[in-house]
Scaffold this active site. Structure first.
Site, PDB file in Angstrom:
ATOM      1  N   CYS A 187       1.316  -0.879   0.337  1.00  0.00           N
ATOM      2  CA  CYS A 187       0.153  -0.238   0.225  1.00  0.00           C
ATOM      3  C   CYS A 187       0.954   1.374   0.168  1.00  0.00           C
ATOM      4  O   CYS A 187       1.409   1.495  -1.337  1.00  0.00           O
ATOM      5  CB  CYS A 187      -1.240  -0.016   1.228  1.00  0.00           C
TER       6      CYS A 187
ATOM      7  N   HIS B 228      -3.137  -5.453   1.065  1.00  0.00           N
ATOM      8  CA  HIS B 228      -2.730  -5.993   2.118  1.00  0.00           C
ATOM      9  C   HIS B 228      -2.672  -7.391   2.760  1.00  0.00           C
ATOM     10  O   HIS B 228      -3.307  -7.706   2.604  1.00  0.00           O
ATOM     11  CB  HIS B 228      -3.354  -5.224   2.954  1.00  0.00           C
TER      12      HIS B 228
ATOM     13  N   GLU C 260      -0.720  -8.726   4.993  1.00  0.00           N
ATOM     14  CA  GLU C 260      -1.241  -8.908   6.068  1.00  0.00           C
ATOM     15  C   GLU C 260      -1.866  -8.837   6.453  1.00  0.00           C
ATOM     16  O   GLU C 260      -2.020  -9.249   8.262  1.00  0.00           O
ATOM     17  CB  GLU C 260       0.194  -8.110   6.588  1.00  0.00           C
TER      18      GLU C 260
END
Lengths: 784, 234
Positions: free
Chosen positions: B87, B202, B204
């Protein structure tokens, strides 16, 4: 006026000198500061002299409705604020509730209504920024945000830009700051045409041994200013909050503050680092009325005094006067009281995070609020002060706090209520095409999907969001670690209010708001641990409005007591009206719940091939004030709503037990649009989360209802929940043991929602159509 | 694999990055402040998390001036060390010249947070099965990948387009492109050995069932395997 006699100032107070440029103070000037004759006289008497220009400004903001709660305080006392888990109730920056293992939830909700109408993006953004600061001021890392929004009728020319601006502003601040916005609600009604509502909620988590309060402590403690430099923005924001709007409108733009979420993020990190090192006595956010209210409140809580030298205040504008410095509402500023000798370390941490900080004064034991500044000295221009500072304010702290005016304003019954109640809903007849009725309800801006809104909020930042917006409650996992012991806490959040019910019966409507937020939590498997409220009402000087307010407070108190959910903080926003027309009474309630473990989390959406049950039963038809009646009549009419709080408590206890025992696959409560809408949401709601073009995950249902009447299909009587379960016998057994009515509705499966009454098919709606209707609900306002 | 997560002043997705690397995949993970002089000794993977570093004041070069850590990250990348930018971290990597192109305002002009599908378009240290479709969340206002035709042709030819937005079946449907990225580009490989990855979604935030999916975990697991293979070879 206050119960206390005006206090004569012991000292003559002649030491206070006029500052160059001060306006001469008389009653006329006081009136333009919105002080009444009685209030002005009280101020003069308390001081034993005419106040200085700065003192007048200070008294006017501290005595404003926004800061002093002068019309509401007598009523707020009736709210239950204590409980086994409550560490801090109302009166601090935020409420604090124990969540076990040495951690606490710190939360509050606040309104930013007037600024958001004048300048939607900045008004909403600074509303979020302000409530974030209230929470991290107490030592807590913000972990979740929610919001409750009210806009005017969908076809009002201003509504689209207000919706776009407010939503972008909330996202703009929260997304950058890094707090997940996990829920919220929005309603549209013509009563908000000229007075929208923006209520923002934030919850943080803190160690119970590191909770910080807004206290000043001993004389001699240094006072530090930390954060953004002071400018001219937001001067008199607090007094503006007590203005009614007129259609001529917003010439008030300069009073709206401008937010800087990036600085807000730096500020939270710096503060959390300072908290970790045991350097502070107290800390207070500079919110409404900025430096003034923060320093007064800190002194007031400790029976202390303060002395502040304005020459030392960091500033970004040239030529700021004491009046402006004291009343500025520049954002992202904090006032800290350090332990003596710890100032240098505080300044060092602030330097690491590249934020301004300065020692600007000290705590005294005089009980007086003393402000100094040097005439003809501007630190942004001059290297040295031309002379010694003079005293520009010297006020007894108590006059600004405990002795501030408070009123028990007259109340009267709203004469129009009887007429609203008398409306006979049977005159609306019984529709024959319920599929059409359902699709119309789903496409209503008050009912359909809110994903256009919450997709503009980062609802998953920090990686702990277990249930996203769109379900009954948002759920966030918080990783807590203390003394080498790590534990996960699962917190649930919901916010709600149906102003139509409050309009028809303020006491019942207030109770229903609390019951609904707690029911939303229970549907997620959470027990409520505390509640915060934003009481948005019209002009309190209007007796029927004051009656609404008083009754709504009683209703909230009734439900909080019944559900064992204490109110630990909140705010009051009055004078929400335009050209004499009040908003729907809107006592917004937000609740925080604790889920016992990860396995107990339940969502609202149907899973395939399970049995559908209805828990609870309607108290009354639930058509008065319903969305369906509003669609048919354009009015908030019909019989007053009803709620049985004892039945509600039994239901909610059962819901949590079902979740904890793993007996259900989904739980969703009935609200706007009643049973038909709730079923459609259970079937399609999951579609809000999926990527574009994906319909897998939606689950159809076939259900049987006792009759095809409006009260059964679209009545909004509370205390009812639709559950999905693979083990209906067990749920029925548990429900009976808990004294909760239970009825089998049908089964999930297929790609349609089919509702039958006996032999007759009441409606059959393909899920893709239902989802399309839900998704389109905001299109008339914000476009496709 | 030792990981270091670099914190800029406005980083806000560091919690989940540390969680995914440290707790979920068990890689020892440390935080590095942008004013620090260098990376911890023995750092194998540098992760630059999402956020709003430098707020709205992000300008080309603003980061580069920020401090020694950027020099250290660049040197790590040039030595062939793993770098992951997610990001805003992807934006940082383009700003400091480790990856080509730029991330500009979404075509619909709004911040958008939702799940999308991306297909693995190239194998590399973080990706194995080309054509595999992952469901990952996005959360950005400025994620529209932009690069001139020549650069994009080079990326294609060199197999450096790591991820592309797609529909559930893996087709590059324009409707499945959430931000108007050119060639539906969601992530790009760079560095001397394809060792630098930047992507807008994302991973994660999608590395465990609790948050609704664990497709993102494959990036971290693949990186660990790649690193172990490289260590054995060395």
């Amino acid at each position: 006026m206050s119960d206390a006699e005006p206090r004569k100032d012991g000292e003559p107070g002649q030491r206070v000198a006029a500052f160059p440029g001060d306006l001469p103070v008389d009653f006329e000037l006081a009136q333009s500061h919105k002080l009444s004759q009685k209030e002005y006289d009280f101020l003069c008497q308390s001081l034993g002299r005419t106040p200085s220009y700065s003192e007048l400004g200070v008294a006017s903001v501290m005595w404003s409705e926004h800061c002093s709660y002068k019309s509401s305080r007598v009523h707020l006392k009736r709210l239950p604020t204590e409980g086994e888990l409550v560490i801090q109730g109302p009166g601090e920056n935020a409420g604090v509730v124990d969540i076990g293992d040495g951690f606490a939830a710190v939360f509050k909700m606040e309104s930013h209504n007037h600024p958001s109408y004048i300048e939607p993006y900045q008004g909403a953004a600074t509303g979020v920024g302000g409530i974030l600061r209230d929470v991290f001021t107490m030592g807590a890392r913000p972990v979740a945000a929610l919001n409750s929004l009210r806009f005017g009728r969908p076809d009002h020319p201003k509504t689209p830009s207000l919706v776009r601006g407010v939503v972008a502003g909330i996202g703009g601040y929260g997304n950058c700051f890094g707090v997940p916005t996990v829920g919220g609600e929005v309603q549209f009604d013509e009563s908000y045409d000229g007075n929208i509502l923006v209520n923002a909620f934030v919850c943080g988590v803190a160690r119970t041994d590191r909770i910080f309060y807004g206290k000043a402590g001993e004389a001699g403690n240094p006072i530090l200013y930390v954060g953004a430099k002071t400018g001219r923005d937001g001067i008199h924001g607090a007094t503006m909050a007590s203005d009614e709007f007129t259609e001529e409108g917003p010439s008030q733009r300069p009073t709206v503050q401008v937010g800087d979420p990036f600085l807000g993020k730096l500020l939270v990190e710096a503060c959390l680092e300072i908290f970790g090192e045991d350097l502070l006595i107290g800390i207070q956010d500079m919110g409404a009325a900025g430096l003034t209210s923060s320093s007064v409140e800190m002194a007031g809580r400790g029976d202390a005094g303060v002395e502040i030298d304005l020459d030392l205040v960091p500033r970004r504008a040239a030529g700021l006067t004491p009046y402006e410095l004291l009343l500025s509402e520049s954002q992202e500023r904090m006032l800290l009281v350090a332990k003596p000798g710890c100032e240098a370390r505080v300044l060092e941490i602030c330097d690491k995070w590249d934020i301004d900080a300065a020692v600007i004064g000290k705590v005294t034991d005089t009980g007086r609020w003393v402000i100094k500044a040097t005439p003809d000295y501007d630190p942004t221009v001059d290297d040295v002060a031309p002379g010694p500072p003079i005293t520009v304010c010297d006020l007894p702290v108590a006059v600004l706090t405990d002795e501030a005016p408070k009123y028990d304003r007259p109340q009267a019954t709203d004469e129009s209520l009887a007429g609203l109640h008398a409306f006979d809903v049977s005159t609306l007849g019984v529709p024959t095409d319920w599929a059409r009725e359902l699709l119309a309800l789903l496409a209503s801006p008050n009912v359909g999907s809110r994903r256009w809104i919450w997709r503009q909020y980062d609802h998953i930042v920090r990686g702990g969001t277990g249930v996203r917006p769109g379900s009954d409650a948002g759920v966030v996992r918080v990783k807590c670690e203390r003394d080498g012991k790590a534990v996960d806490k699962h917190l649930a959040f919901s916010v709600d209010c149906n102003g139509r019910f409050v309009q028809l019966d303020a006491r019942i409507g207030g109770a229903m708001a609390v019951a609904e937020v707690c029911r939303n939590l229970a549907c997620a498997g959470a027990r409520p641990i505390g509640v915060t409220d934003c009481l948005n009402f019209g002009n309190p000087e209007n007796p029927p409005v004051m009656r609404q307010f008083s009754e709504a407070v009683d209703g909230i108190a009734d439900a909080c007591r019944a559900l064992d959910a204490p109110i630990v903080g909140g705010n009051v926003s009055l004078y929400n009206e335009t050209d004499g027309r009040a908003i729907l009474p809107t006592p917004t309630v937000a609740a925080v719940g604790l889920i016992s473990d990860e396995k107990s989390i339940v969502r609202s959406f149907f899973t395939a091939d399970v049995t559908i049950l209805m828990l609870g039963e309607a108290a009354g038809a639930g058509l008065g004030g319903s969305e369906w009646v509003h669609q048919k009549t354009g009015k908030v009419v019909g019989p007053a709503p009803q709620i049985d709080l004892e039945a509600e408590v039994r239901l909610q206890h059962l819901l949590v037990a079902l979740a904890e025992q793993g007996a259900v696959t989904s739980m969703h409560d009935l609200s706007e649009g009643g049973l038909l809408v709730a079923l459609a949401e259970c079937c399609t709601g999951v579609g809000d989360e999926t990527p574009i073009g994906v319909t897998s995950g939606m689950v159809g249902a076939t259900v049987d209802v006792p009759s095809a009447s409006p009260e059964v299909l679209v009545g909004e009587a509370p205390s009812r929940v639709i559950v999905g379960t693979a083990d209906p016998d067990r749920v029925e057994e548990l429900a009976r043991a808990a004294g909760v009515p239970v009825r089998r509705l049908g089964r999930t499966g297929g790609d349609e929602l089919v509702v039958r009454a006996g032999e007759n098919e009441v409606c059959r709606v393909p899920l893709v159509e239902a989802q399309r209707a839900r998704e389109s609900c905001l299109e008339p306002i914000v476009g496709a | 694999m030792r990981a270091a997560v670099v914190l800029f002043p406005g980083s806000n997705a560091d919690t989940e990055m540390v969680h995914a690397l440290g707790d979920i995949t068990g890689s020892p993970t440390s935080l590095v402040w942008h004013k620090d002089a260098g990376l911890p000794t023995g750092t194998d993977l540098v992760a630059i998390p999402g956020g709003f570093s430098y707020g709205d004041y992000l300008r080309p070069g603003a980061i580069a001036r920020a401090g020694a850590i950027v020099t250290a990250v660049r040197a790590h990348a040039e030595r062939g060390g793993l770098v992951l930018g997610v990001c805003n971290g992807f934006q940082v990597l383009t700003e400091i010249g480790l990856l080509p192109g730029a991330l500009v305002r979404n075509s619909h002009l709004r911040f958008e947070c939702r799940d999308v599908f991306v297909r693995v378009a190239a194998a590399g240290p973080f990706t194995e099965n080309v054509g595999r479709v992952l469901r990952l969340p996005i959360a950005h206002a400025e994620g529209r990948y932009h690069a001139d035709e020549e650069t994009r042709a080079r990326l294609r030819d060199e197999g450096r387009i790591a991820f592309q937005y797609c529909d559930e079946a893996g087709s590059l449907d324009p409707d499945a492109n959430p931000n108007g990225s050119l060639d539906s580009i969601a992530g790009v490989y760079g560095g001397p050995r394809g060792n630098v990855l930047g992507l807008m979604p994302h991973p994660e935030r999608a590395s465990e069932p609790f948050v609704g999916g664990d497709d993102g975990r494959s990036l971290f697991d693949t990186a660990i395997r790649w690193h172990e293979k490289k260590s054995r070879a060395a």
